[in-house]
Structures are given as C-alpha cells and as structure tokens.
Write a protein that holds these residues in place. Structure first.
Motif, PDB file in Angstrom:
ATOM      1  N   GLY A 317       0.817  -1.203   0.000  1.00 14.50           N
ATOM      2  CA  GLY A 317       0.000   0.000   0.000  1.00 14.50           C
ATOM      3  C   GLY A 317       0.851   1.252   0.000  1.00 14.50           C
ATOM      4  O   GLY A 317       0.557   2.230  -0.718  1.00 14.50           O
ATOM      5  N   VAL A 321       1.116   3.752  -3.393  1.00 13.52           N
ATOM      6  CA  VAL A 321       0.460   5.064  -3.259  1.00 13.52           C
ATOM      7  C   VAL A 321       1.459   6.206  -3.101  1.00 13.52           C
ATOM      8  O   VAL A 321       1.190   7.330  -3.545  1.00 13.52           O
ATOM      9  CB  VAL A 321      -0.526   5.040  -2.071  1.00 13.52           C
ATOM     10  CG1 VAL A 321      -1.133   6.413  -1.827  1.00 13.52           C
ATOM     11  CG2 VAL A 321      -1.625   4.018  -2.330  1.00 13.52           C
ATOM     12  N   VAL A 373      -1.862   2.686   2.972  1.00 12.69           N
ATOM     13  CA  VAL A 373      -2.298   3.756   2.074  1.00 12.69           C
ATOM     14  C   VAL A 373      -2.388   5.075   2.826  1.00 12.69           C
ATOM     15  O   VAL A 373      -1.959   6.133   2.336  1.00 12.69           O
ATOM     16  CB  VAL A 373      -3.653   3.397   1.432  1.00 12.69           C
ATOM     17  CG1 VAL A 373      -4.255   4.606   0.715  1.00 12.69           C
ATOM     18  CG2 VAL A 373      -3.499   2.234   0.454  1.00 12.69           C
TER      19      VAL A 373
END
Length: 489
Positions: A317, A321, A373
């Motif tokens: 993640g 991102v 994230v």
C-alpha cells in the motif's frame, strides 16, 4: 585541494551512479522491514522478552534519528563519496556483527553500528545524486527514480525476512546485506566522483551529543519502565536526566551560530505543525509495525514465513500510493491530503485493534492495506509542507528535519506501545489483549492528529529574512528535497 561542489559525469556514468546510490538506500530500507519479520525467531533463540526486542529495533532507529542531520553535514563538508562509502562499509561490517552475535547484548551493539552507518549512507546517497544532476528537472527525475527503486526495500523486507528466517534462522536477515554492501563498495570506489560543499557549516558536536544522550535516556526509561517498574529510582532518574539533557540541547542550539537544529524554523506554524504530525506518523507506523509479525505468529499461530507474507499489504500500500501523494498534495493542498491520510491510517489501526485469534485473514489484510495507504498519503506531503515553510536555500535542511522527526516518533512508538502491551500483561491480560490496546492507542492518536492537521496545517508566513516559500505546485515543495545534504531513510 578543494573539490568543486558539483561533479557532473556523462549519462552512462549517471546511470551507474543512480544504481550505486539506489543500492545503498535499498539496503537501508530493506533493514527497516526485514527485521520485523524475524523478531519472533530472535525472541525464541536469544531467550529474550519484549524489552529485548524493543532494544533490537530502537537501538538502530535511535542512532539514525539523532545522527541523520549530522550525517548530511558530514557528507557536504568532508566529501559525499567518502561519507557514502564509509557509511556503507560500517553498515556492512555491522551487519556481519549482528549475524554472528552470540547474545542479545552483541546484537544490540551491532544494531547501534548499523544505525551509525545508515545515518551516514542515507543522506550521502541523495547528496551524490543531486550533485550529479545540477539541472532541477533532471534532478527531480533522478530523485524520483531513487525513491521508487530504493523504496522497493520496504516491500521486499517482510517477504525476504520471512523466507530467510524460516529457512536459515534470524542471522540470515543480516547476512543478506553482505553481498549488497560488497558490490556497493567495489563499484562505488571505481565509479563515483567526489564532491563536497566547501561552505558547509561546521559539525554541531555539542548539539549532536546532547540530542543522542537526551533521547537515549528517555528511551531507556520508556522501554525499561515496564520491566523495572515506573517508580524505580533508575527509571525516574532516566526521565529526569532526559529532560535536563534535552533542555540543555535547546539552550545550546539557541546560542550557536550554525546549530544542527535551527530553532527559529519552529516559529513558522506550517513547519511546526508538519513536523509534529510527522512525529505521530513515525510513532504510529513503526510502533504498530513492530507488533505485526508477532501478532500473526503468537496470536494467530502463523509460521514466520507466512507471517512475513501476511504483513505485505501494508508495504505494498505504501509503495504503490507514495509516488502519487505529492501530486495529490499539489492539486488539493497539503492539509486535505495529509488529513485524509491520517484519518485513513487511524481508522485502519482502530480496525486492527478489534482483530482476534480467530479472525480470518480475509478480514485482516485490508486493514493493513488501509494503514499503508493512509500513511503513504502523509509522509511526502508533510515533508513538502516543511520545505514550503522555509527559504529555498534551507529546503534540504527542512527535509532532513522532517525525516529526523519521523525517526524520533518511531523510537517513541516502539517504546511506548511496547509499554502499553507490557502494562496489560502485568495486569494479567493476554498478549492479544495488550496488542489490541496498543493498536487502539496508535489509532486514536493518529485520528486526533488528523483533526490537528485539519485545523492547523496551512500556509504560514516566510521565515524572517528568507525568500517566499515555494508554491504547492513546485515539485520540490511536494516532497522531494532540493538539497541533498539531509534526507532520511
């Protein structure tokens, strides 16, 4: 004879330079995540408790945090190639010492040396890259590649740690650094050009010493307090000594003409808020990550290999991102992106605080992904916000301070969340209950910080006597330093 501040080679030599500096940073970032996968095996084979595991992690992070700014100054002052290769050599030798450590004490000593090596290697790697790319547009592309390629170490770490530990035991996670370090040194000696900044400031020895000692004794009190008792004389003494040493650090820095940490920068709200939030990011991310592998092994009964794979959503993640966080900040502003990121990370940690031994992995992985994230959305914009608050000439310093505050948060996170777990266990609760409380505490603090940044993370006036801060659309202002003197792993 002084070497010019910039050494520019041909394009093929730049490709080799990029490969060499990425290799070093990859090794440092790999070490950040590979150790977590091996903690259960270390606990078993070294016959240590949670306190010992905390020291294995914090001994490294503490030295990186406190020496990072000085490492950047060393590179600029004494030669970026020299400091980079010296850092790589120390890190490689320290990795061998860790692998051969016959006891917990020797392993912690090796981790201290690793931290010293990383604090020299990491900022020097970016310094070399920036010196070889004087054109801003080319420099930003090179830094983007450097961040992306070396950042793979974060994603590879949990899997590599699980595989190596399961097959050969925990010493293998340190032995893997030896071939990387040897290749780095052999190629670096032959291909890297030396460069330095003759006008770099002198090393702030008093500030560096006081910061290491002050944060070090506070960390000792936080880690050992759970085992020795919070009212034990040595624990109370360590807290008192830490406060005195840090107060002395502030007094010394306020009087020095070229301090390691210019306190005047904290007069800017944007700078202060962004660095405060970065402390929380380090606290919650590293403090919770310290327990992920232990949760899967001790609570859910996974093997070390499987636990390494199960923690992968967090790293993936972040890796996926992170490259987009700066662009989002340029479009929507620091405040929106950071606040959303902190809110996501906080909610993900709160969700992890409700996971139990019988919770299926299908209901766990997405929680880790949300945490990854969320934190990925915060780190680059927070660094960009700190850079925007200062003059263009101090962008590298602001980036280094941002990395340092994140590392300080990491030290405190491992210490304090570990204390939460120990306190619950001392009260008769299970390890699982202690972990739940630790995740819930990290989530609550992260959510509170989201409110804090939502209210206060806004543009501030320029530092007195400096140029106007960069626009949010400036690529340097959204997360990549324009100076290479200081940048953390």
């Amino acid at each position: 004879m002084a070497v010019s501040p910039v050494a520019v080679g041909s394009r093929p030599s730049r490709v080799v330079l990029l490969a060499v500096v990425c290799l070093g940073q990859f090794m440092v970032l790999l070490d950040n995540t590979i150790v977590g996968a091996a903690l259960p095996d270390m606990q078993h084979r070294l016959h240590t408790q949670l306190t010992g595991l905390q020291w294995i992690v914090d001994a490294y992070v503490l030295l990186v945090a406190m020496l990072l700014l000085s490492g950047g100054v060393f590179a600029d002052r004494f030669g970026r190639k020299r400091v980079y290769l010296a850092g790589g050599a120390v890190f490689t030798v320290a990795s061998l010492l860790c692998a051969l450590a016959p006891s917990l004490g020797w392993l912690i000593a090796g981790r201290v040396l690793q931290g010293i090596g990383a604090a020299a290697l990491s900022p020097a790697s970016l310094a070399l890259l920036a010196a070889a790319h004087p054109v801003p547009q080319e420099r930003m592309k090179a830094i983007g590649l450097w961040a992306g390629i070396s950042g793979l170490g974060l994603a590879v770490g949990p899997v590599a740690g699980g595989v190596l530990t399961d097959a050969f035991g925990w010493p293998a996670i340190f032995l893997v650094n030896l071939p990387i370090g040897v290749v780095l040194l052999l190629i670096g000696l032959r291909t890297l050009d030396e460069s330095r900044n003759p006008s770099a400031p002198a090393i702030d020895v008093p500030g560096t010493a006081l910061s290491v000692l002050g944060v070090g004794v506070l960390t000792y009190g936080l880690i050992e307090g759970g085992a020795r008792g919070w009212t034990a004389p040595v624990i109370l003494g360590s807290f008192a000594a830490g406060v005195i040493l840090l107060a002395a650090f502030v007094a010394v820095e306020a009087r020095r003409s070229a301090p390691m940490l210019p306190l005047r920068l904290f007069r800017q709200r944007l700078f202060t808020v962004s660095n405060t939030a970065m402390v929380v990011v380090g606290f919650a991310l590293m403090g919770s990550s310290f327990f992920f592998s232990q949760f899967f092994v001790y609570v859910q009964g996974s093997s070390i290999l499987r636990a390494g794979l199960q923690t992968l959503p967090l790293s993936l993640g972040m890796v996926i991102v992170s490259p987009y966080a700066g662009r989002l900040a340029a479009r929507y502003g620091f405040r929106v992106v950071v606040t959303v990121g902190l809110a996501l990370a906080g909610l993900g940690l709160l969700a992890l605080g409700t996971v139990h031994a019988d919770t299926g992995y299908g209901n766990v992985w997405w929680r880790l992904g949300v945490v990854g994230v969320g934190f990925a959305l915060t780190m680059s914009p927070l660094t960009g916000a700190a850079i925007q608050a200062v003059s263009p000439q101090e962008g590298g310093l602001a980036s280094g301070i941002s990395s340092t505050t994140r590392q300080i948060g990491a030290v405190l996170g491992v210490a304090l969340l570990g204390a939460v777990v120990r306190a619950r266990q001392s009260g008769g609760a299970s390890f699982e209950a202690g972990l739940n409380d630790a995740f819930l505490a990290a989530g609550a603090i992260t959510l509170a910080t989201a409110v804090f940044t939502g209210l206060w993370l806004a543009r501030s006036r320029p530092v007195e006597g400096s140029a106007t801060p960069r626009r949010a659309t400036d690529p340097v202002a959204v997360g990549a330093p324009n100076e290479a003197s200081t940048h953390g792993s």
